[in-house]
Design a protein around this motif. Structure first.
Motif, mmCIF file in Angstrom:
data_model
loop_
_atom_site.group_PDB
_atom_site.id
_atom_site.type_symbol
_atom_site.label_atom_id
_atom_site.label_comp_id
_atom_site.label_asym_id
_atom_site.label_seq_id
_atom_site.Cartn_x
_atom_site.Cartn_y
_atom_site.Cartn_z
ATOM 1 N N ILE A 39 0.841 -1.194 0.000
ATOM 2 C CA ILE A 39 0.000 0.000 0.000
ATOM 3 C C ILE A 39 0.877 1.244 0.000
ATOM 4 C CG2 ILE A 39 -1.750 1.290 1.292
ATOM 5 C CD1 ILE A 39 -2.756 -1.356 0.129
ATOM 6 N N GLN A 57 -3.276 0.976 -3.825
ATOM 7 C CA GLN A 57 -2.535 -0.265 -3.921
ATOM 8 C C GLN A 57 -1.226 0.015 -4.673
ATOM 9 O OE1 GLN A 57 -5.160 -3.675 -5.154
ATOM 10 N NE2 GLN A 57 -6.651 -2.007 -5.385
ATOM 11 N N CYS A 104 -7.109 1.243 -2.008
ATOM 12 C CA CYS A 104 -7.044 0.083 -1.130
ATOM 13 C C CYS A 104 -8.265 0.051 -0.200
ATOM 14 C CB CYS A 104 -5.747 0.080 -0.327
ATOM 15 S SG CYS A 104 -5.647 1.419 0.894
ATOM 16 N N SER A 105 -8.349 -0.982 0.616
ATOM 17 C CA SER A 105 -9.553 -1.204 1.417
ATOM 18 C C SER A 105 -9.836 -0.085 2.414
ATOM 19 C CB SER A 105 -9.450 -2.541 2.157
ATOM 20 O OG SER A 105 -8.309 -2.554 3.000
ATOM 21 N N TYR A 106 -8.785 0.618 2.872
ATOM 22 C CA TYR A 106 -9.007 1.711 3.823
ATOM 23 C C TYR A 106 -8.636 3.064 3.227
ATOM 24 C CZ TYR A 106 -3.991 0.888 4.531
ATOM 25 O OH TYR A 106 -2.655 0.694 4.351
ATOM 26 N N GLU A 109 -10.274 5.332 1.753
ATOM 27 C CA GLU A 109 -11.189 6.458 1.939
ATOM 28 C C GLU A 109 -10.992 7.162 3.277
ATOM 29 O OE1 GLU A 109 -12.893 7.545 -0.461
ATOM 30 O OE2 GLU A 109 -12.486 5.862 -1.807
#
Length: 256
Positions: A158, A163, A228-230, A232
């Motif tokens: 990350i 990503q 990536c997943s976090y 935001e």
């Protein structure tokens, strides 16, 4: 056959040398460079084999004279050097500076808004093109930072909200000094009046380096597929890469 270290090459046995050099002489001048590199051949190994044989041994071992072998291997070495990425990164990480807006007192018409600035500085050991320098920056361990409090993760995938696999030199656009400074000042103004003490602290971290940079590259917004997943968690994420003859500075201005 493989390299045991950056300074030492392990050679095959004599019988293997005979076979290796015959194959190189016949096949590789017109061969597949990617296939060659995947089997562990490097310019350093090829050059060492050529030097290891020497003029006196070349015809005895292969049936070809030293000049023919040297010409073939030299051509191949040049091809591999062009085809493979540089194995030595031009950048050496030197230091990091962090300015946390929560450590400053804001008036009623302003707020820290959980913002901060991080600046990572690298020395540049040798010149390179724009893409080469950006590629080396992306390859550094310190680039693997999600900027959410955990710091650099050497095995991380990350960078900021993105990503790592989604970032390349093409992810950056070149901007001028005035535009770079305007990007930062617009971001600063989004939460009201900024304390003079904070502006003074940001001067040597952001604005002086911007004015001294030879070129500046802004990380573009890469789109939802790259986040990536976090990712935001950052309401805004701004990154500027400043390059001069001897150093590279990566400035991140964001919030959490």
């Amino acid at each position: 056959m493989s390299s045991t270290s950056s300074d030492e090459v392990r050679f095959p046995l004599d019988a293997e040398v005979f076979d290796v050099v015959r194959r190189l002489t016949f096949e590789l001048p017109n061969g597949d460079v990617e296939s060659l590199s995947s089997r562990g051949w490097t310019p350093e190994v090829l050059t060492s084999i050529r030097d290891y044989l020497g003029s006196a041994e070349a015809r005895f071992r292969t049936g070809y004279d030293a000049e023919e072998i040297s010409t073939a291997l030299a051509a191949l070495t040049e091809s591999v050097t062009r085809a493979l990425p540089a194995t030595r990164n031009r950048l050496d990480y030197r230091s990091s500076e962090f300015v946390n807006f929560r450590h400053y007192t804001f008036d009623a018409d302003g707020h820290h808004a959980y913002r901060w600035v991080n600046s990572k500085r690298y020395s540049l050991r040798e010149p390179g093109s724009r893409d080469e320098i950006l590629r080396d920056l992306i390859a550094t361990t310190e680039y693997r930072d999600g900027y959410i409090g955990g710091g650099v993760d050497p095995d991380g995938q990350i960078h900021g909200p993105y990503q790592l696999s989604a970032i390349s030199p093409d992810s950056y656009r070149e901007v001028g000094r005035d535009e770079a400074e305007a990007i930062v000042r617009r971001w600063l103004a989004t939460a009201g009046t900024v304390p003079a003490e904070l502006l003074n602290a940001l001067e040597p971290v952001i604005f002086e380096p911007i004015r001294a940079a030879h070129s500046i590259h802004e990380l573009k917004r890469l789109g939802a597929a790259a986040v990536c997943s976090y990712g935001e968690i950052h309401l805004e994420f701004h990154e500027l890469v400043l390059v001069d003859d001897t150093s590279v500075r990566m400035i991140v201005a964001a919030d959490d």
